[in-house]
Write a protein that holds these residues in place. Structure first.
Motif, PDB file in Angstrom:
ATOM      1  N   LEU A 114       0.829  -1.200   0.000  1.00 35.75           N
ATOM      2  CA  LEU A 114       0.000   0.000   0.000  1.00 35.75           C
ATOM      3  C   LEU A 114       0.866   1.254   0.000  1.00 35.75           C
ATOM      4  CD1 LEU A 114      -3.011   1.005   0.432  1.00 35.75           C
ATOM      5  CD2 LEU A 114      -2.421   1.068   2.845  1.00 35.75           C
ATOM      6  N   SER A 115       1.861   1.282   0.855  1.00 34.94           N
ATOM      7  CA  SER A 115       2.756   2.438   0.941  1.00 34.94           C
ATOM      8  C   SER A 115       3.582   2.594  -0.336  1.00 34.94           C
ATOM      9  CB  SER A 115       3.662   2.294   2.152  1.00 34.94           C
ATOM     10  OG  SER A 115       4.534   3.387   2.251  1.00 34.94           O
ATOM     11  N   TYR A 116       4.058   1.482  -0.880  1.00 35.88           N
ATOM     12  CA  TYR A 116       4.857   1.537  -2.103  1.00 35.88           C
ATOM     13  C   TYR A 116       4.050   2.152  -3.254  1.00 35.88           C
ATOM     14  CZ  TYR A 116       7.291   0.038  -6.295  1.00 35.88           C
ATOM     15  OH  TYR A 116       7.901   0.014  -7.517  1.00 35.88           O
ATOM     16  N   PHE A 117       2.839   1.670  -3.464  1.00 33.76           N
ATOM     17  CA  PHE A 117       2.035   2.190  -4.567  1.00 33.76           C
ATOM     18  C   PHE A 117       1.556   3.614  -4.298  1.00 33.76           C
ATOM     19  CE2 PHE A 117       1.505  -2.401  -5.524  1.00 33.76           C
ATOM     20  CZ  PHE A 117       2.131  -2.364  -6.762  1.00 33.76           C
ATOM     21  N   ALA A 118       1.336   3.974  -3.029  1.00 34.96           N
ATOM     22  CA  ALA A 118       0.969   5.354  -2.705  1.00 34.96           C
ATOM     23  C   ALA A 118       2.135   6.301  -3.003  1.00 34.96           C
ATOM     24  CB  ALA A 118       0.556   5.463  -1.243  1.00 34.96           C
ATOM     25  N   ILE A 119       3.345   5.868  -2.695  1.00 31.78           N
ATOM     26  CA  ILE A 119       4.516   6.695  -3.002  1.00 31.78           C
ATOM     27  C   ILE A 119       4.707   6.806  -4.514  1.00 31.78           C
ATOM     28  CG2 ILE A 119       7.042   6.771  -2.826  1.00 31.78           C
ATOM     29  CD1 ILE A 119       6.707   5.607   0.015  1.00 31.78           C
ATOM     30  N   MET A 120       4.385   5.729  -5.231  1.00 34.06           N
ATOM     31  CA  MET A 120       4.517   5.771  -6.691  1.00 34.06           C
ATOM     32  C   MET A 120       3.607   6.819  -7.324  1.00 34.06           C
ATOM     33  SD  MET A 120       4.973   1.918  -8.176  1.00 34.06           S
ATOM     34  CE  MET A 120       4.253   2.411  -9.692  1.00 34.06           C
ATOM     35  N   ILE A 121       2.424   7.015  -6.782  1.00 32.86           N
ATOM     36  CA  ILE A 121       1.475   7.940  -7.406  1.00 32.86           C
ATOM     37  C   ILE A 121       1.362   9.269  -6.662  1.00 32.86           C
ATOM     38  CG2 ILE A 121       0.110   6.053  -8.376  1.00 32.86           C
ATOM     39  CD1 ILE A 121      -1.990   6.633  -6.201  1.00 32.86           C
ATOM     40  N   HIS A 122       2.234   9.529  -5.691  1.00 34.35           N
ATOM     41  CA  HIS A 122       2.036  10.694  -4.836  1.00 34.35           C
ATOM     42  C   HIS A 122       2.094  12.020  -5.591  1.00 34.35           C
ATOM     43  CE1 HIS A 122       6.441  11.221  -4.638  1.00 34.35           C
ATOM     44  NE2 HIS A 122       6.192  12.417  -4.181  1.00 34.35           N
ATOM     45  N   ARG A 123       2.932  12.159  -6.576  1.00 32.10           N
ATOM     46  CA  ARG A 123       3.000  13.423  -7.317  1.00 32.10           C
ATOM     47  C   ARG A 123       1.744  13.650  -8.149  1.00 32.10           C
ATOM     48  NH1 ARG A 123       8.241  15.828  -7.780  1.00 32.10           N
ATOM     49  NH2 ARG A 123       9.789  14.511  -6.779  1.00 32.10           N
ATOM     50  N   ARG A 124       1.231  12.587  -8.724  1.00 31.09           N
ATOM     51  CA  ARG A 124       0.048  12.697  -9.573  1.00 31.09           C
ATOM     52  C   ARG A 124      -1.205  13.021  -8.755  1.00 31.09           C
ATOM     53  NH1 ARG A 124      -2.077  10.222 -14.476  1.00 31.09           N
ATOM     54  NH2 ARG A 124      -4.299   9.927 -14.166  1.00 31.09           N
ATOM     55  N   VAL A 125      -1.364  12.348  -7.631  1.00 31.43           N
ATOM     56  CA  VAL A 125      -2.586  12.487  -6.841  1.00 31.43           C
ATOM     57  C   VAL A 125      -2.769  13.907  -6.332  1.00 31.43           C
ATOM     58  CG1 VAL A 125      -3.685  11.734  -4.687  1.00 31.43           C
ATOM     59  CG2 VAL A 125      -2.675  10.068  -6.205  1.00 31.43           C
ATOM     60  N   LEU A 126      -1.697  14.550  -5.927  1.00 34.66           N
ATOM     61  CA  LEU A 126      -1.803  15.875  -5.316  1.00 34.66           C
ATOM     62  C   LEU A 126      -2.277  16.959  -6.272  1.00 34.66           C
ATOM     63  CD1 LEU A 126       1.327  15.805  -3.009  1.00 34.66           C
ATOM     64  CD2 LEU A 126      -1.073  15.500  -2.392  1.00 34.66           C
ATOM     65  N   TRP A 127      -2.238  16.716  -7.575  1.00 31.11           N
ATOM     66  CA  TRP A 127      -2.695  17.710  -8.535  1.00 31.11           C
ATOM     67  C   TRP A 127      -4.204  17.704  -8.729  1.00 31.11           C
ATOM     68  CZ3 TRP A 127      -0.210  21.743 -10.314  1.00 31.11           C
ATOM     69  CH2 TRP A 127       1.173  21.749 -10.231  1.00 31.11           C
ATOM     70  N   PHE A 128      -4.872  16.678  -8.251  1.00 29.57           N
ATOM     71  CA  PHE A 128      -6.298  16.531  -8.492  1.00 29.57           C
ATOM     72  C   PHE A 128      -7.118  17.096  -7.338  1.00 29.57           C
ATOM     73  CE2 PHE A 128      -4.601  13.073 -11.141  1.00 29.57           C
ATOM     74  CZ  PHE A 128      -5.177  13.436 -12.348  1.00 29.57           C
TER      75      PHE A 128
END
Length: 170
Positions: A86-100
């Motif tokens: 869960l943490s690994y995949f959250a870190i993978m998408i962290h830059r993308r998610v914050l723009w939404f």
């Protein structure tokens, strides 16, 4: 269109630790295995992995997973494996998610919670050949619905002004 982005204060590491301990204590409450009660540790881990990936990462997720394994008396490593993924995949998408906006962020974290629960179901099935059923995944939906509330609560200390001034716009 979009709400303005505010400049946030740096997060206090003590606040991160307190929020993780608080989530652990919420998981320790005697919910009695009620369906639909989210995994608060997973919710807070995803939040901090997205907002502070350098401070809360896979090591913290593994440690919290071991604590949850001991508390739940489950197979040692079940929650640890699911939290680290869960943490690994959250870190993978962290830059993308914050723009939404918040609603789209919630749609981005829903597959993460579903993956975490799917890993737990597979591990339980391999060990005991028992599957909990489809209603088990309602926890992911409830956690996704709580995403805006958790985001608002955990970002609140960072939104305050260092020196409050009524004439300054920021």
């Amino acid at each position: 269109m979009h709400q303005p982005h505010y400049i946030l204060l740096p997060v206090n590491p003590i606040f991160i630790a307190v929020s993780l301990v608080g989530a652990f204590l919420l998981n320790m409450l005697p919910w009695g295995g009620l369906a639909g009660v989210p995994d608060f540790v997973a919710l807070v881990l995803v939040f901090w992995s997205i907002h502070q990936p350098r401070r809360v990462g896979i090591g913290v997720a593994f440690f919290m997973g071991i604590l949850m394994d001991v508390h739940d008396a489950t197979l040692l490593g079940e929650n640890a494996l699911s939290y680290t993924l869960l943490s690994y995949f959250a870190i993978m998408i962290h830059r993308r998610v914050l723009w939404f906006p918040m609603s789209t962020q919630a749609l981005h974290v829903l597959p993460l919670f579903m993956l975490m629960q799917a890993v737990q179901v597979v591990i339980r099935w391999i060990v005991s050949q028992q599957a909990p059923g489809w209603f088990f995944f309602s926890e992911s939906v409830v956690a996704t619905l709580l995403w805006p509330v958790v985001t608002w609560l955990l970002l609140a200390p960072q939104r305050r002004a260092v020196n409050r001034d009524d004439t300054r716009p920021i």
